[in-house]
Scaffold this active site. Structure first.
Site, PDB file in Angstrom:
ATOM      1  N   PHE A 230      -1.323   9.206   6.016  1.00 38.32           N
ATOM      2  CA  PHE A 230      -2.499   9.046   5.077  1.00 38.32           C
ATOM      3  C   PHE A 230      -2.267   8.584   3.844  1.00 38.32           C
ATOM      4  CE2 PHE A 230      -6.045   9.789   2.468  1.00 38.32           C
ATOM      5  CZ  PHE A 230      -6.986   8.961   2.943  1.00 38.32           C
TER       6      PHE A 230
ATOM      7  N   ASP B 280       4.690  10.282  -1.425  1.00 39.33           N
ATOM      8  CA  ASP B 280       3.129  10.428  -1.358  1.00 39.33           C
ATOM      9  C   ASP B 280       3.099  11.930  -1.697  1.00 39.33           C
ATOM     10  OD1 ASP B 280       0.567  10.859  -1.681  1.00 39.33           O
ATOM     11  OD2 ASP B 280       0.021   9.310  -0.015  1.00 39.33           O
TER      12      ASP B 280
ATOM     13  N   LYS C 187      -5.096  13.598  -7.181  1.00 38.59           N
ATOM     14  CA  LYS C 187      -5.793  14.924  -6.910  1.00 38.59           C
ATOM     15  C   LYS C 187      -5.625  15.947  -8.149  1.00 38.59           C
ATOM     16  CE  LYS C 187      -6.781  14.496  -2.117  1.00 38.59           C
ATOM     17  NZ  LYS C 187      -6.039  13.612  -1.272  1.00 38.59           N
TER      18      LYS C 187
END
Ligand SMILES: *Cc1c(COP(=O)(O)O)cnc(C)c1O
Length: 325
Positions: free
Chosen positions: A70, A155, A184
């Site tokens: 993802f 990532d 985040k």
């Protein structure tokens, strides 16, 4: 009044703070330090920056990514995300992307060739079910990229900033990526992402990538404060200690629908024998907000600052809910 130079000062201060933070887990090697920073407003945009930079730098079109991966919801990030009905309803996606099974180096080896610009991978797949790649797989990707002239994009949007018990999950495997993507926790609650690559790869030509608000003084100041607090409170070590304790407690859950407990630090996945949706509802009714990762994985991502009593309460509720079945 905010002057141009005050804006530049805030950004310069953020650049140097972030570069120093990264250097703790990504020391410079013979290929140089992670020192070129492209600020963005989100994780997905930071993935876009990384993908664009990889094509720009290598002049190649191909991006190799992984099953269950993802990377975000904009078109480039969605194209790197693993195929699924939820993704594919937005077809046609960006050309040039391919996916191979995660944690399978021989499949990856067949997928990296002289048309590959980059391989994009999570050290621990978050949305995909809290699955961690083996050191052999992750280091193998690094070697494949180097041998074949592709860039390794890691990532760390979910795993970064202490979540897994190290500042960056790459450190658990001694990984040394060409590009690291962050988001985040980076902005301390404000919208911020960043793609960071090796200085020796050079920059973008001006005008190739950017965004009106990216790297604005307010978010830069918030990020510097957040990074400082993470250091002062040594949150990576805290995540490690609390996470080990939590996983041990969860593993002791009796005779229930629990198949296996996975994860590192305070990134915890409980693979259930049945569906996770009703369990999430039952937890919510009792004051515990958890997440799904796929159809049958319960994901716990407590704040790294969570008081120990709150964590104990949440673990107790999870135990009772699962044991009740
Ligand atoms: C959350 C996440 C993204 C997307 O970040 P946004 O800020 O939501 O766009 C990308 N990759 C991973 C691994 C994530 O967890």
């Amino acid at each position: 009044m905010l002057t141009e130079s005050a804006a530049n000062d805030a950004r310069a201060r953020w650049f140097s703070t972030l570069a120093a933070f990264l250097a703790r887990d990504f020391p410079a090697d013979q290929r140089g330090a992670l020192a070129r920073i492209a600020p963005t407003n989100s994780g997905a945009e930071a993935i876009e920056a990384a993908l664009k930079f990889a094509r720009f730098r290598t002049g190649r079109p191909g991006i190799l990514a992984f099953s269950r991966g993802f990377h975000g919801r904009s078109f480039g990030a969605l194209s790197a995300t693993a195929p699924s009905p939820r993704r594919d309803r937005f077809a046609p996606l960006v050309p040039g992307f391919a996916h191979v099974p995660y944690d399978d180096l021989s499949s990856a080896s067949k997928g990296v060739n002289d048309a590959t610009a980059a391989v994009v991978v999570e050290v621990i797949q978050g949305e995909g079910g809290v699955h961690e790649g083996s050191t052999e797989f992750l280091r193998g990707l690094e070697r494949l990229c180097r041998e074949r002239g592709a860039l390794l994009i890691v990532d760390e949007i979910q795993t970064g900033f202490g979540r897994t018990g190290r500042w960056f999950a790459s450190a658990w495997h001694g990984l040394s990526p060409d590009i690291v993507v962050l988001g985040k926790a980076l902005g301390g609650g404000l919208p911020m992402g960043a793609a960071i690559w090796r200085a020796e790869l050079g920059g973008f030509d001006p005008g190739f990538h950017g965004s009106t608000f990216a790297g604005a003084p307010l978010v830069c100041a918030a990020s510097v404060a957040a990074l400082q607090a993470m250091s002062d409170e040594n949150l990576a070590a805290r995540a490690q200690t609390l996470g080990e304790h939590a996983r041990a407690e969860l593993q002791a859950i009796g005779g229930s629908g629990l198949r296996v407990v996975r994860g590192r630090g305070l990134m915890i996945g409980l693979e259930l024998k049945g569906r996770v949706a009703p369990v999430l509802d039952a937890l919510m009714d009792r004051g515990v907000w958890a997440l799904a990762a796929g159809l049958n994985v319960l994901r716990l991502l407590p704040p790294l600052t969570i008081p120990e009593a709150d964590l104990a309460f949440a673990l107790g509720v999870v135990r009772e809910t699962l044991e009740r079945g």
